[in-house]
Design a protein around this motif. Structure first.
Motif, mmCIF file in Angstrom:
data_model
loop_
_atom_site.group_PDB
_atom_site.id
_atom_site.type_symbol
_atom_site.label_atom_id
_atom_site.label_comp_id
_atom_site.label_asym_id
_atom_site.label_seq_id
_atom_site.Cartn_x
_atom_site.Cartn_y
_atom_site.Cartn_z
ATOM 1 N N UNK B 132 2.574 -1.689 55.116
ATOM 2 C CA UNK B 132 3.557 -0.351 55.262
ATOM 3 C C UNK B 132 3.133 0.781 55.943
ATOM 4 N N UNK B 133 3.875 1.840 56.280
ATOM 5 C CA UNK B 133 3.606 3.064 56.815
ATOM 6 C C UNK B 133 3.533 4.092 55.729
ATOM 7 N N UNK B 134 2.745 4.986 55.670
ATOM 8 C CA UNK B 134 3.091 6.367 55.016
ATOM 9 C C UNK B 134 3.822 7.313 55.605
ATOM 10 N N UNK B 135 4.988 7.232 55.383
ATOM 11 C CA UNK B 135 5.918 8.405 56.142
ATOM 12 C C UNK B 135 6.213 9.480 55.174
ATOM 13 N N UNK B 136 6.274 10.932 55.753
ATOM 14 C CA UNK B 136 6.712 11.905 54.945
ATOM 15 C C UNK B 136 8.149 11.816 54.556
ATOM 16 N N UNK B 137 8.593 12.258 53.355
ATOM 17 C CA UNK B 137 10.129 12.285 53.015
ATOM 18 C C UNK B 137 10.626 13.380 53.631
ATOM 19 N N UNK B 138 11.621 13.644 53.707
ATOM 20 C CA UNK B 138 12.323 14.731 54.250
ATOM 21 C C UNK B 138 13.745 14.495 55.181
ATOM 22 N N UNK B 139 13.952 15.428 55.980
ATOM 23 C CA UNK B 139 15.218 15.061 56.812
ATOM 24 C C UNK B 139 15.065 13.963 57.724
ATOM 25 N N UNK B 140 15.858 13.358 58.148
ATOM 26 C CA UNK B 140 15.854 12.212 58.995
ATOM 27 C C UNK B 140 15.750 12.891 60.530
ATOM 28 N N UNK B 141 14.576 12.159 61.391
ATOM 29 C CA UNK B 141 14.371 12.558 62.548
ATOM 30 C C UNK B 141 15.299 12.179 63.558
ATOM 31 N N UNK B 142 15.494 13.096 64.623
ATOM 32 C CA UNK B 142 16.445 12.561 65.565
ATOM 33 C C UNK B 142 16.017 11.214 66.216
ATOM 34 N N UNK B 143 16.996 10.443 66.411
ATOM 35 C CA UNK B 143 16.925 9.256 66.824
ATOM 36 C C UNK B 143 15.602 8.880 67.929
ATOM 37 N N UNK B 144 15.819 9.928 68.929
ATOM 38 C CA UNK B 144 14.960 9.648 70.091
ATOM 39 C C UNK B 144 13.767 10.496 69.918
ATOM 40 N N UNK B 145 13.557 11.187 68.726
ATOM 41 C CA UNK B 145 12.426 11.995 68.672
ATOM 42 C C UNK B 145 11.096 11.493 69.051
ATOM 43 N N UNK B 146 10.824 10.144 68.695
ATOM 44 C CA UNK B 146 9.681 9.404 68.802
ATOM 45 C C UNK B 146 10.002 8.568 69.971
ATOM 46 N N UNK B 147 9.406 8.618 70.968
ATOM 47 C CA UNK B 147 9.762 7.624 72.243
ATOM 48 C C UNK B 147 8.760 6.244 72.096
ATOM 49 N N UNK B 148 9.615 4.935 72.120
ATOM 50 C CA UNK B 148 8.778 3.792 72.031
ATOM 51 C C UNK B 148 9.128 3.045 73.311
ATOM 52 N N UNK B 149 8.008 2.516 74.222
ATOM 53 C CA UNK B 149 8.415 1.795 75.177
ATOM 54 C C UNK B 149 9.169 0.443 74.773
ATOM 55 N N UNK B 150 10.132 -0.060 75.889
ATOM 56 C CA UNK B 150 10.926 -1.134 75.472
ATOM 57 C C UNK B 150 10.383 -2.142 75.194
#
Ligand code: HEM
Ligand code: FES
Lengths: 217, 261
Positions: B132-150
């Motif tokens: 699992x990952x420990x994610x903070x709850x809260x507002x949904x981040x923008x779709x491209x806020x975290x960039x992931x290489x294709x």
């Protein structure tokens, strides 16, 4: 992580097997190359044996590392084999392998065969107890007199078939164990494993075969 | 319409501690368009009509996505169709008159619950240990806020295709869960969100996997052939790499595992 905990994990033991496997493969490449000196004549290979005796630090260094590697390799293999057997207490009534092959499925029993051969081989050509006409530091004489007996040659040839099979899966497998696998490198490591699994045993069996057909006498 | 006649040999076991045995069932008048599980439904209806206990087997979505189904059919996990879960297998893959041996997944870590149903809780405990990952709850981040290489996104997606059915364990001669654990580790470890816990994750999940009594990987490759999602054993190399790196440099050593085996 302390080594004890690393060693107690299945991946840790496999890593130890892979690292000791690299040591053993490295040694075996040097060993087969040196063996081919026999085709340069008795003087060449006997001089090589004598030369090694003048380098005791190298000789004993290599021996200690090899012994340690074999012990770790075999102990890890045995412990993992016991574990794997316990992991499937009820076997299938019908099981059809889809991807494994004869070499990958015989690593354990093939390894046992190699270990038995190793013991015989050392008693035969290193210490001489298993050699009826052993002369210390005369490898040419020892090898040629040994392989004139057909069943001695046959033992060596059979052991090299076992070695070829072990190397075919083992050399490929050790990269996987150490985390080296990717579409880009998988073809290369398959090729490397095939080359080693074919050339090394061929080099070794060339000697008993040459004696049997009278090329070396 | 041509019909199919199969001769089933099915593992029957009344409960976890009961002795099991193979029982023969004749299954005539089957449609080649039936799925394998529909065939078992038909056999069960006939058994019920005769006042016998139906054959218990796991299933849910019947569309290859939930991971509930799983049978060893004629010696192959999920049967003869490559990259296909048992529920997506159809009778057209069989010949009329053929004997079909049906067995449950076999592993110490997968005790039989009844007939063809096994308890795969061991896989859940491997996930609980670190999948699992420990994610903070809260507002949904923008779709491209975290960039992931294709390439990473694609590889993570391939690993995330794992439905946790356990066919890898069933097909492995060592009953190893390496492909399962490695798929989860790769899927999270390829994502930026998976980085903070990456060393702990591999140490904990591998420890839990070992505690559950699965065997070791011998890089034999049966698992990737059995996998209904054809996940590559390259993910196992990646797990080994993460494990090596975490053992040497990472992790605080809190290698406790996720729960009781
Ligand atoms: C000539 C000496 C030997 C060489 C060069 C050699 C080499 C290797 C290599 C490179 C591997 C791959 C390690 C890995 O999968 O990560 C391996 C695996 C293995 N070896 Fe050896 N080995 C030798 C002797 C032995 C002996 C004496 C035994 C047992 C008594 C043995 C049993 C095994 C087993 C069971 C495996 C595991 C296969 C697997 O997990 O895929 N080996 N060996
Ligand atoms: S029943 Fe859901 S995957 Fe087969």
């Amino acid at each position: 992580m302390p080594f004890g905990r690393f060693w107690s994990s299945t991946i840790g033991k496999k890593v130890v097997m892979a690292v000791t496997g690299i040591v053993l493969v490295g040694y075996i490449l040097a060993h087969v190359t040196a063996n081919l000196l026999i085709f340069a004549g008795a003087a060449a290979i006997d001089a090589y044996a004598a030369k090694l005796r003048t380098l005791p630090l190298l000789l004993w260094g290599v021996r200690v590392v090899l012994l340690l590697s074999v012990v770790l390799h075999v102990v890890a293999a045995a412990q993992l084999a016991v574990r794997a057997r316990a992991a499937r207490p009820t076997s299938y009534r019908r099981f059809e392998p889809q991807a494994s092959n004869a070499t990958s499925r015989t690593m354990r029993w093939g390894g046992v065969a190699l270990l038995l051969f190793l013991i015989y081989h050392i008693l035969h050509f290193t210490t001489g107890q298993a050699h009826p006409a052993f002369v210390h530091l005369a490898p040419y004489h020892n090898v040629t007199t040994a392989f004139r007996v057909w069943w001695v040659a046959a033992i060596y040839i059979a052991a090299m078939v076992a070695l070829a099979m072990h190397l075919y899966h083992g050399t490929w497998s050790m990269f996987q164990t150490l985390g080296i696998a990717h579409a880009r490198v998988n073809v290369a490591r398959r090729r490397l494993a095939t080359i080693i699994a074919v050339l090394v045993p061929l080099g070794f069996v060339s000697v008993p075969i040459a004696v049997l057909v009278g090329l070396l006498r | 319409m041509t019909t199919l006649h199969l001769k089933l040999l099915v593992w029957r076991q009344a409960g976890p501690h009961a002795a099991g045995r193979f029982v023969r069932y004749d299954a005539p008048d089957l449609s080649p368009d039936m799925s394998f599980l529909e065939m078992l439904d038909v056999v069960n209806e006939r058994l019920i009509a005769q006042g016998e206990e139906p054959i218990a087997f796991d299933h849910d979505c019947r569309e290859g996505i939930c991971g509930s189904c799983g049978l060893v059919i004629n010696g192959v996990a999920h049967g003869p169709m490559r990259g296909t879960a048992t529920c997506q297998l159809h009778l057209r893959s069989f010949r009329s008159g053929q004997e079909v041996v049906i067995e449950p997944w076999r592993a110490k870590a997968f005790p039989v619950v009844r007939d063809l149903i096994v308890d795969r809780g061991a896989l859940d405990r491997i996930i609980a240990a670190g999948g699992y990952i420990s994610a903070r709850t809260g507002g949904v981040p923008d779709a491209n806020a975290v960039l992931v290489p294709k390439d990473d996104a694609d590889a993570a997606m391939d690993a995330a295709a794992c439905i946790g059915c356990g066919a890898c364990v069933a097909a492995c001669p060592n009953a190893s869960a390496s492909l399962f654990a490695a798929a989860k580790i790769a899927h999270l470890g390829l994502m930026p969100q998976g980085q903070p816990e990456r060393p702990e994750r591999v140490l904990r999940m591998v420890t839990q996997m070992d505690m559950e009594g699965f065997g070791n990987c011998t890089n034999i490759g049966e698992c990737q052939e059995a996998c209904p999602k054809l996940i590559s054993i390259d993910v196992i190399a990646r797990m080994n790499r993460d494990f090596l790196r975490a053992s040497m440099f990472g992790g605080e050593g809190r290698v406790t595992g996720g729960g009781e085996a």
